[in-house]
Design an enzyme around this catalytic site. Sequence first.
Site, PDB file in Angstrom:
ATOM      1  CG  HIS A  33      -1.830  -1.168   1.316  1.00 45.99           C
ATOM      2  ND1 HIS A  33      -1.400  -2.442   1.617  1.00 45.99           N
ATOM      3  CD2 HIS A  33      -3.174  -1.245   1.126  1.00 45.99           C
ATOM      4  CE1 HIS A  33      -2.436  -3.261   1.623  1.00 45.99           C
ATOM      5  NE2 HIS A  33      -3.517  -2.571   1.325  1.00 45.99           N
ATOM      6  CG  HIS A 272      -6.036   1.989  -0.421  1.00 42.81           C
ATOM      7  ND1 HIS A 272      -6.190   2.784   0.690  1.00 42.81           N
ATOM      8  CD2 HIS A 272      -6.175   0.705  -0.003  1.00 42.81           C
ATOM      9  CE1 HIS A 272      -6.400   2.003   1.742  1.00 42.81           C
ATOM     10  NE2 HIS A 272      -6.409   0.744   1.345  1.00 42.81           N
ATOM     11  CD  GLU A 422     -19.237  -5.873  25.834  1.00 42.20           C
ATOM     12  OE1 GLU A 422     -20.238  -6.065  26.552  1.00 42.20           O
ATOM     13  OE2 GLU A 422     -19.240  -5.116  24.835  1.00 42.20           O
ATOM     14  CG  HIS A 484     -27.004 -12.939  28.244  1.00 38.66           C
ATOM     15  ND1 HIS A 484     -27.710 -12.365  27.203  1.00 38.66           N
ATOM     16  CD2 HIS A 484     -26.576 -11.909  29.010  1.00 38.66           C
ATOM     17  CE1 HIS A 484     -27.713 -11.051  27.353  1.00 38.66           C
ATOM     18  NE2 HIS A 484     -27.027 -10.749  28.441  1.00 38.66           N
TER      19      HIS A 484
END
Length: 691
Positions: A33, A272, A422, A484
């Site tokens: 890149h 890119h 998280e 859960h």
Amino acid sequence: MNTPSTSPEQARRLANAVRMLAVDAVEKAQSGHPGAPMGMADIAEVLWRRHLRHNPSNPKWADRDRFVLSNGHGSMLIYALLHLTGYDLPLSELQNFRQLHSKTAGHPEVGVTPGVETTTGPLGQGISNAVGMALAEKLLAAEFNRPGHTVVDHFTYAFLGDGCLMEGISHEACSLAGTLRLSRLIAFYDDNGISIDGHVEGWFTDDTPQRFQAYGWHVIPVVDGHDPVAIEAALVQARQQAQRPDGRPTLICCQTVIGMGAPHKAGTHDVHGAPLGAVEVAATRAALDWTAGPFEIPADVAEAWDARAAGQALERDWRQRFEAYRTEFPDEAAEFERRMAGDLPADFAERLPALLEAVAARPEAVATRKASQNALDALAPLVPEFFGGSADLTASNLTNFKACTRAGRDAWGNHLSYGVREFGMAAIMNGIALHGGYIPYGGTFLTFSDYSRNAIRMAALMKQRVIHVFTHDSIGLGEDGPTHQSVEHVPSLRLIPHLDVWRPADALETAVAWVCALERRDGPSALCLSRQNLPRVTEGVLAGHIRKGGYVLSDMESPQAVIVATGSEVEIALQAQALLAADGVRCRVVSMPSTNVFDRQPRAYQDKVLPLSLPAVAVEAAHPDFWRKYVGRTGMVVGVATFGESAPAKVLYRHFGVTSARVADAVRTLVHRAAHRREEPLPEQIVPGLH
């Protein structure tokens, strides 16, 4: 660095050295890149030559500034900078870009390339690591600096692009950084308007400056990200405001042109992630008036970039100040050096036996999440570098411990409420570990490890000592239901190389898991813990056996079968053993709190614990497929191969058949088959479909 002032023309020439090294390396590899290195070269020249405090001769100097290339696909930018400033990264490594076993991988990798602070592959995690580094710097400064003695005094700098900002983790981490006012974090946003698919205006129209202002960051716009004078002014302003009592992290928004210098491809997505091509490379050399050949650096340019003498002087000055600090504060100096070296306290091993003996002496049934907290209560006084936290679940994960102090904007303690973040928490912990000085751990529900998973993987890839506390580990959590209740999470985490997954059965196994995670310096650990109370099952067991990851918990003379279990199912295995004994079937029970650790034991030990001659049944309230490696095609697994249900835990265990009766039935079946095979002659052929 206090580098002498450089004219804009000379600054551009020095930046062009970075550009052309990137162009030449990508062209030679025919992979990479070039766009970001070419676009950010002017920013890099200002930061690395005039402000970055580092010593190429000692990449591990404790008080160096940290630099993170969050848009890691532009790796040739940092490789060029490391080579030019004098790190042990010779030109031959740049010429070997992206090749097998080179020090110049496709994305920067810590531990592979001298001077690389973190492995930045997945976008957004680099800036999140930088937040962790800045947090560690502020914590250490508060803990160790004394009036007249500032031994922790460095900045964390990060480069990032549109991709980092589009990834949701950047919101999690940068929001928290603003709340905590991590003023020594300075990030440069490469605002070039291009991503792989083209101009980002079709999918990314956020007002990034206002977004970061809303986080509580100081934002500085630079209209021309190729103007060294404007970049210098912005950086000076950022560093000045960082010294204020109300200082904030800074985002410097630099409008740049991707592929700057390539006459026909600059400003397009063509530059890119692909080589420029021979024709465009030649045109770029002409446009930049760069007459040197591929991988050639003119002598005056090389001399201007060389930072070795300046870096050695900076470190020498710091060491003189540190020795003055040591004279007045010898204990603090010794503690700082120990912590930055990553060593545990000298008396840690000596004090462990008494600690584990005290844990083993507690007979009561307890959830392993509570056993984990009890272990923290005992270990924290021994390990002052503990830095804990939870993603808004402290009362459920029980990651706090006696005498822990809360960390926040103005309170710099050893336990942080990360909020419902998280993924951000996991990546920030990686940054803390990479910085040094603290051993980070953080808690959430096991099912939410899906959110954290890529940062867990990165910790494993980087071999960092990070500890994840995952509670509510199975259908045993009960009424919260299938969203859960973890079923596939423990088996899938075990598949991550270098990650040690522990699922302890009682308080002693939990304490040993904590100790092993602390002692381990070459990778992360995950502790998967129960919500429900579990009885003590390790009476008379030596901690040294548990350390092996799997061991014979209960045995009988000449056993006919083996039951392997983890966590809450060890109790079920012992109950099944008793049922079988009443029928005259002799069975061994193996507790395997960590399959990863067990797999590292010598083959002779593994075969002794799990003899190949004995049929085996595994029981775990999780997806059963993982256990085939231990019980084989002829063994049986009692597990849960579907999602859970909403009901009390005991009801769910009966509903899914994770019971001692079912385990005993499985053992009887295997013992019967084994006896039948011994009595009958071998068949002439195998009939498909028979089990």
